[in-house]
Motif scaffolding. Structure first.
Motif, short mmCIF file in Angstrom:
data_model
loop_
_atom_site.label_atom_id
_atom_site.label_comp_id
_atom_site.label_asym_id
_atom_site.label_seq_id
_atom_site.Cartn_x
_atom_site.Cartn_y
_atom_site.Cartn_z
N THR A 62 40.09 42.42 -4.75
CA THR A 62 39.50 43.21 -5.84
C THR A 62 40.52 43.51 -6.92
N LYS A 66 39.87 39.20 -8.91
CA LYS A 66 38.46 39.59 -9.05
C LYS A 66 37.56 38.40 -9.31
N ARG A 69 36.61 36.56 -6.13
CA ARG A 69 36.14 37.38 -5.01
C ARG A 69 34.84 36.86 -4.40
#
Length: 182
Positions: A62, A66, A69
């Motif tokens: 995260t 990101k 992810r």
């Protein structure tokens, strides 16, 4: 679709793991991260639970990657005790994959014998960036934080992981030496 399998214990997740995770995820459409030895915790070599390790990896994803992810799947995988059976047990637990990312010679050999493509991920500063070194530094009050990303530090502190590692080292007969990577 090219799907890869990246296997590790992540005890704990360090900057080398983060680098490899980014590198491996660039090579495939989807990456399965097998959190190995998921049945082991509160041991010298495996101080953190599978749930703690998954949480640490997710927090790092995260914070650091990101955009990738959604293409990374985290799955706990227990040890079986018989190496060849272990690879087949992995197959029962994870989605199908075409490639295995590993630098472990034994894991490479087992998967090659099964005809599965092996890719050796790039490693950075392997001399110092190892979970063994992180645990050794924690146990001996050395600077371990420089080896791990910020989310790892945060979560290890939240679960009182420093104290846990120190207690496990003190319980073991193989005490920490004063040698560590500078």
């Amino acid at each position: 679709m090219k799907r890869g399998l990246y296997i590790g214990r992540f005890q704990p997740f360090h900057k080398g793991h983060l680098y490899s995770l980014k590198w491996c995820s660039d090579k495939v459409d989807e990456l399965i991260v097998a959190v190995g030895s998921s049945d082991k915790s509160f041991e010298l070599r495996n101080p953190f639970t599978a749930g703690e390790r998954i949480e640490i990896i997710r927090e790092n994803m995260t914070a650091e990657i990101k955009e990738k992810r959604d293409k990374i799947i985290l799955i706990p995988v227990p040890d079986v005790g018989v190496h060849l059976l272990w690879t087949h047990n992995v197959d029962l637990l994870v989605p199908r994959y075409n490639t295995v990312f590993t630098n472990d010679p034994f894991t490479s050999m087992i998967y090659k014998e099964r005809g599965i493509e092996i890719i050796h991920p790039d490693l950075i500063n392997r001399g110092c960036l190892s979970a063994t070194e992180v645990r050794r530094r924690i146990a001996s009050d050395k600077n371990w934080q420089e080896l791990v990303p910020a989310p790892t530090i945060k979560l290890i502190n939240e679960i009182d992981g420093v104290d846990r590692v120190k207690k496990l080292y003190n319980l073991s007969k193989s005490h920490v030496t004063s040698d560590y990577c500078h």
